[in-house]
Design a protein around this motif. Structure first.
Motif, short mmCIF file in Angstrom:
data_model
loop_
_atom_site.label_atom_id
_atom_site.label_comp_id
_atom_site.label_asym_id
_atom_site.label_seq_id
_atom_site.Cartn_x
_atom_site.Cartn_y
_atom_site.Cartn_z
N TYR A 54 8.16 -0.26 -0.72
CA TYR A 54 8.64 0.49 -1.87
C TYR A 54 9.73 1.51 -1.52
N ILE A 80 7.91 5.07 -9.15
CA ILE A 80 6.99 5.00 -8.01
C ILE A 80 6.21 6.32 -7.89
N MET A 84 2.13 6.62 -7.92
CA MET A 84 1.35 7.18 -6.82
C MET A 84 0.90 8.61 -7.10
N SER A 288 0.14 3.94 -0.09
CA SER A 288 0.77 2.88 -0.88
C SER A 288 0.23 2.93 -2.29
N PRO A 289 0.96 2.34 -3.24
CA PRO A 289 0.44 2.28 -4.61
C PRO A 289 -0.88 1.51 -4.65
N GLU A 291 -4.08 -0.81 -5.78
CA GLU A 291 -4.09 -2.16 -6.32
C GLU A 291 -4.34 -2.11 -7.83
N GLY A 312 1.31 -2.02 -8.54
CA GLY A 312 1.01 -1.99 -7.12
C GLY A 312 -0.03 -3.04 -6.76
N LEU A 318 5.35 -3.81 -3.67
CA LEU A 318 4.84 -3.80 -5.04
C LEU A 318 4.48 -5.23 -5.45
#
Ligand code: SF4
Ligand code: SF4
Lengths: 362, 117
Positions: A54, A80, A84, A288-289, A291, A312, A318
């Motif tokens: 990302y 993003i 997040m 990370s983003p 799921e 995500g 992504l």
């Protein structure tokens, strides 16, 4: 009534630097139908999100289009950050908006030059681009790039603008404003310009709403919609923001709305520069983003509302990124505005809509 | 008529300093922080490969065995991600643009082994 003939327009056409193809069905020099075709510069950038993380994708997103580069990087970073749950420092939000509004000034000046060139108004074209060059110089000094800024990151911005630089920017903008007013007044009061634009390619308020038009194109048909008035980021701190509207919906209205937006953007930059808060310009973003997390975001690009969607999948990459750009919306309105206009006015109608084909095709 | 309205401004340009520079006799001074090209000081590089991983274009290849650091200038988009990610700060962004070239060559830098010395 004569026989209907199909005249191809583009993908290479002197009036438009970008590859847009139209099949113009013409009867007695009047356009009865315009069938658009795009797909000449498709690059599949949305697919690339699967193989770039990302942070890397920010640079890809920025390159969707040269003119809207600042907007795309900001729009993507905001998306993003929402995905997040990252809070961006206030100063970074201000800086982003300043760069974004500068890019609006440069985009509209570029368009103004192209439009003047299409009228055959060479000197105005030169003057508009001369002023635009000064904006690019500001970018060069403050970000290190003239067109692709690469200054935004997920969590803030990479570079700060210090007070002396900010003073210089305001000084340059004041200079631009003086010259720009002269150019704008000439264009808007000129007899031949009015002759070619007033009452040409009209899109009514109802049509603009029904076709979901965005940006200056919609605002020229009196659609009161500008993402900036939602007050995202530093736009929320503006004392008063009123979208520039016009009720006529013809080419002249669109020229006027864009012309006035340049002055509005300069005012926004000045106001934010005066209010600029001190503090950090970025926060560190880790992880990370999640799921299945998904988010959407909108941003007012120079050409109108741009919509971002991201999902995500728990990894650095992504799952899905979707960008709906303003011109992909506006093509429907363009086709509608072209219906019934003279063949000689086609380029005027297309130019006043300011299509950005590389955005559309991503 | 419009020619006359803008005439003052256009005529004024005759007496003002030109907006453009007379390249190549006159060269524009590069502002600080201009993103021209990526440079490396190989003495401090530890060949960790982080720059390679951070590059969105895959322009950098780090070969640990051969002790080389390679950049394909034509793939690099001058985003600066590698410069910011290098743990040893041995990469830097220089302001000069790279020279035009006729082929897509790559620039290979030998990284000296500091432990041996
Ligand atoms: S340049 Fe920096 S990041 Fe790249 S391999 Fe060398 S030490 Fe690692
Ligand atoms: S500047 Fe960007 S594109 Fe160029 S090598 Fe570094 S990370 Fe890759």
């Amino acid at each position: 009534m004569g026989k209907a003939t199909v005249i191809p327009f583009g993908p290479q056409h002197p009036v438009l630097p970008e590859p847009l193809h139209l099949d113009l069905v013409v009867q007695d020099e009047k356009v009865v139908e315009a069938i658009p075709q795009i797909g000449f510069v498709h690059r599949g950038l949305e697919k690339l999100v699967e193989t770039r993380d990302y942070n890397q994708f920010l640079y890809v997103c920025e390159r969707i289009c040269g003119i809207c580069a600042a907007g795309h990087s900001i729009g993507y970073a905001e998306t993003i950050e929402r995905l997040m749950g990252v809070e961006v420092p206030k100063r970074a939000e201000y800086l982003r908006v300043i760069w974004h509004e500068l890019s609006r000034v440069h985009s509209h000046l570029l368009w103004l030059g192209l439009a003047a060139d299409a009228f055959g108004f060479e000197s105005l074209f030169m003057h508009a681009w001369r002023l635009r060059e000064r904006v690019l110089d500001i970018f060069e000094k403050t970000t290190g790039g003239r067109v692709i800024l690469s200054v935004v990151k997920v969590g803030g911005v990479h570079r700060d603008i210090d007070d002396s630089q900010m003073k210089e920017i305001i000084y340059v903008l004041d200079g631009i404003m003086d010259d720009y007013r002269k150019i704008m007044n000439t264009l808007l009061t000129d007899y031949s310009v009015k002759n070619r634009t007033v009452g040409v390619g009209t899109l009514s308020h109802e049509e603009a709403l029904a076709l979901s038009m965005v940006g200056p194109f919609a605002r020229a048909s009196n659609v009161n919609y500008d993402v900036r008035s939602l007050g995202n980021g530093a736009y929320g701190d503006l004392s008063d923001f009123q979208p520039i509207l016009d009720a006529q919906g013809d080419c002249y209205a669109r020229v006027k709305v864009r012309c006035l937006e340049v002055l509005q953007s300069i005012e926004i930059i000045k106001e934010l520069a005066a209010k600029m808060p001190a503090g950090d310009i970025s926060v560190t973003v880790k992880g990370s983003p999640a799921e299945g997390a998904e988010v959407c975001n909108v941003l007012e690009q120079p050409r109108g509302e741009c919509y971002y969607y991201a999902r995500g999948n728990g990894s650095k990459n992504l799952e899905r990124m979707r960008i709906r750009t303003p011109t992909s919306q506006n093509i429907a309105g363009m086709v509608s505005a072209l219906k019934g206009c003279d063949l000689a006015d086609v380029n005027m109608v297309i130019l006043t809509i300011d299509p950005c084909i590389s955005c559309t095709e991503r | 008529m419009s020619g006359f309205k803008l005439g003052g401004m256009t005529l004024g340009s005759v007496f003002k300093k030109p907006e453009t520079t007379l390249y190549p006799f006159e060269q524009k001074v590069a502002p600080k922080g201009l993103r021209g090209h990526v440079a490396i000081s190989p003495e401090t590089c530890i060949l960790c490969g982080i720059c390679q991983k951070s590059c969105p274009c895959g322009a950098i290849t780090v070969d640990k065995k051969a002790r080389t650091w390679e950049i394909r200038r034509f793939s690099c988009v001058q985003c600066g991600a590698c410069v910011r990610s290098c743990p040893k700060a041995c990469l830097s962004m220089e302001t000069a643009y790279t020279k035009p070239a006729t082929g897509k060559s790559s620039h290979v830098v030998e990284v000296p082994d500091t432990k041996e010395r």
